[in-house]
Design an enzyme around this catalytic site. Structure first.
Site, PDB file in Angstrom:
ATOM      1  N   LYS A 195      36.930  12.240  95.811  1.00  0.00           N
ATOM      2  CA  LYS A 195      37.036  12.211  97.270  1.00  0.00           C
ATOM      3  C   LYS A 195      38.353  12.862  97.656  1.00  0.00           C
ATOM      4  O   LYS A 195      39.430  12.402  97.260  1.00  0.00           O
ATOM      5  CB  LYS A 195      36.976  10.771  97.767  1.00  0.00           C
ATOM      6  CG  LYS A 195      37.157  10.657  99.278  1.00  0.00           C
ATOM      7  CD  LYS A 195      36.982   9.231  99.759  1.00  0.00           C
ATOM      8  CE  LYS A 195      37.230   9.127 101.247  1.00  0.00           C
ATOM      9  NZ  LYS A 195      37.084   7.752 101.733  1.00  0.00           N
ATOM     10  N   LYS A 248      32.899  14.376  97.645  1.00  0.00           N
ATOM     11  CA  LYS A 248      33.063  14.305  99.097  1.00  0.00           C
ATOM     12  C   LYS A 248      34.316  15.040  99.525  1.00  0.00           C
ATOM     13  O   LYS A 248      35.364  14.822  98.915  1.00  0.00           O
ATOM     14  CB  LYS A 248      33.153  12.827  99.469  1.00  0.00           C
ATOM     15  CG  LYS A 248      33.400  12.559 100.922  1.00  0.00           C
ATOM     16  CD  LYS A 248      33.543  11.082 101.139  1.00  0.00           C
ATOM     17  CE  LYS A 248      33.893  10.832 102.574  1.00  0.00           C
ATOM     18  NZ  LYS A 248      34.189   9.470 102.835  1.00  0.00           N
TER      19      LYS A 248
HETATM   20  C1  PBG Z   1      36.545   5.219 104.255  1.00  0.00           C
HETATM   21  C2  PBG Z   1      35.674   6.388 104.461  1.00  0.00           C
HETATM   22  C3  PBG Z   1      35.937   7.592 105.147  1.00  0.00           C
HETATM   23  C4  PBG Z   1      34.757   8.325 105.125  1.00  0.00           C
HETATM   24  C5  PBG Z   1      33.827   7.576 104.423  1.00  0.00           C
HETATM   25  N1  PBG Z   1      34.413   6.411 103.997  1.00  0.00           N
HETATM   26  C6  PBG Z   1      37.133   8.028 105.894  1.00  0.00           C
HETATM   27  C7  PBG Z   1      38.368   8.375 105.186  1.00  0.00           C
HETATM   28  O1  PBG Z   1      38.476   8.332 103.963  1.00  0.00           O
HETATM   29  O2  PBG Z   1      39.311   8.673 105.915  1.00  0.00           O
HETATM   30  C8  PBG Z   1      34.534   9.661 105.786  1.00  0.00           C
HETATM   31  C9  PBG Z   1      33.112   9.999 106.067  1.00  0.00           C
HETATM   32  C10 PBG Z   1      32.878  11.117 106.999  1.00  0.00           C
HETATM   33  O3  PBG Z   1      33.790  11.833 107.452  1.00  0.00           O
HETATM   34  O4  PBG Z   1      31.711  11.313 107.327  1.00  0.00           O
HETATM   35  N2  PBG Z   1      37.590   5.368 103.385  1.00  0.00           N
END
Ligand code: PBG
Length: 323
Positions: A195, A248
Site C-alpha cells: 500500500k 493499492k
Molecule cells: C485506511 C484506508 C485508506 C484507504 C483505504 N483504507 C486511506 C488511507 O490510507 O489514507 C483508501 C481507499 C481509497 O482511496 O479508495 N487506512
C-alpha cells in the site's frame, strides 16, 4: 512469420473474431464493492468527489447490500465513520461500534454475501493517523495489539474476512495469532501488503473522514518509486499468514500487480482507489472522455496486469454492463 505472411488484422476483423481470441475476461465475480457506514438512521449523504457513493446509516446500508447482492457481486468491503474519535481510536474495537453493528445487521438481513471489514484506525483516531502515537510518530508495536483486538471484534460480529490496511509491520501475524487463539482459525485475512503513500486516496479521506490532522502517512505507507520493496512486503505478509494480498492503488501501480502475479501464487486483489474513480467521473462530467468506456478499459487493464479481484467504487456500474 512476418508481414505479409502474418497479418494480425485478420483476427480483428469483427467482434466475433475479437471475442474468440480475447485474452482477459472481466467478470462480476471479480468485483468487491466498498461501502461507507455512518451512525444515525435514514442517512444517505452523497460524497461529492465520488458520485454515486454515499455515507449511509445502517438501515440504508442494508438495502444497498441487498441490491449489490442482487447484482451478483460476491463481496462488499466496509469502512466505518464513528460518532466520536479519541487518541487511541477505541471506537474501532467497540463491541457496539459502527462496523460491529453494521456487520451484525447485514448478517441478520442479507444471506450469502461476503462481508470484508477494513481494519485500521485512521477513521477512529482524533489525529487521523493509522495507529497510536508516541510523540508525533505512529508507534508500530503498540498499535499491533489494538489492530488484533479490532480484527477479533469484527469477526465476532460476523465479518467474513478482515483487511488490515494500516501498514504496521507485523500486523498480519498479530491478527492471525489472535484469531487463531480465539477459535477463528478458518477466517481469512486479506492483507494490504503493498500500500503506497498515494495522493489518490484524497476523495476517500473526505468520505471516511480520516485525513491525518498533521503530517502525512509516508512513515508507514510505501514510497511510490519502490517496486522491489513491494515484493519484500508481500513476502512478509504471506509468511505471516495472509490469504489474499492487496496492491493499492491499482492503475498507477499496474507494474507492481504484474510483478506480484509473477512472483506469488496467492490470489491478488487490486484496489482501484477513490482518486482513480474520481478522475474518470470528473473527465466524464466535463465531456472529456466516455466515463463508461474508461471504466471498463481501466478495470480490464487491472485484470490483465494480474489481479484476480478488483476492489472498486465502479463495482455496481460495471456489474450492470457485465450482465
Ligand atoms: C485506511 C484506508 C485508506 C484507504 C483505504 N483504507 C486511506 C488511507 O490510507 O489514507 C483508501 C481507499 C481509497 O482511496 O479508495 N487506512
Amino acid at each position: 512469420m512476418s508481414f505479409p505472411d502474418y497479418r494480425p488484422r485478420r483476427l480483428r476483423k469483427n467482434e466475433n473474431f475479437r471475442r474468440m481470441i480475447r485474452e482477459t475476461d472481466l467478470s462480476v465475480d471479480d468485483l468487491v464493492c466498498p461501502l461507507f457506514v455512518t451512525h444515525g438512521s435514514g442517512v444517505k449523504n452523497p460524497i461529492s468527489s465520488m458520485p454515486g457513493n454515499f455515507q449511509m446509516s445502517i438501515d440504508n446500508l442494508v438495502e444497498e447490500v441487498k441490491k449489490i447482492k442482487g447484482m451478483g457481486i460476491p463481496a462488499i468491503m466496509l469502512f466505518g465513520i464513528p460518532e466520536t474519535k479519541d487518541e487511541e481510536g477505541s471506537g474501532a474495537w467497540d463491541e457496539n461500534g459502527i462496523i460491529q453493528q453494521a456487520v451484525r445487521e447485514i448478517k441478520d438481513e442479507v444471506a450469502d454475501i461476503i462481508v470484508i471489514t477494513d481494519v485500521c484506525f485512521c477513521e477512529y483516531t482524533s489525529h487521523g493517523h493509522c495507529g497510536v502515537l508516541n510523540g508525533s510518530e505512529v508507534d508500530n508495536d503498540a498499535t499491533l495489539e489494538l489492530l488484533a483486538r479490532t480484527a477479533l471484534s469484527h469477526v465476532r460480529a460476523g465479518s467474513d474476512m478482515v483487511a488490515p490496511s494500516g501498514m504496521m509491520d507485523g500486523q498480519v501475524l498479530a491478527i492471525r495469532d489472535t484469531l487463531d487463539e480465539a477459535g477463528f482459525g478458518d477466517f481469512p485475512i486479506m492483507a494490504y501488503s503493498a500500500k503506497y503513500a498515494s495522493c489518490f486516496y484524497g476523495p476517500f479521506r473526505d468520505a471516511a473522514e480520516g485525513a491525518p490532522q498533521f503530517g502525512d502517512r509516508r512513515s508507514y505507507q510505501m514510497d511510490p518509486p519502490n517496486s522491489r520493496e513491494a515484493i519484500r512486503e508481500i513476502a512478509l505478509d504471506i509468511e505471516e499468514g495472509a490469504d489474499i494480498i492487496i496492491v493499492k492503488p491499482a492503475l498507477p501501480y499496474l507494474d507492481i500487480i504484474r510483478m506480484a502475479r509473477d512472483e506469488f501464487d496467492l490470489p491478488i486483489a487490486a484496489y482501484n482507489v477513490s482518486g482513480e474513480f474520481a478522475m474518470i467521473k470528473a473527465a466524464d462530467k466535463l465531456g472529456w472522455l466516455d466515463g463508461k468506456k474508461a471504466m471498463m478499459e481501466s478495470l480490464v487493464s487491472i485484470k490483465r496486469a494480474g489481479a484476480d479481484i478488483i476492489i472498486t467504487y465502479f463495482a455496481q456500474e460495471a456489474a450492470e454492463l457485465l450482465k
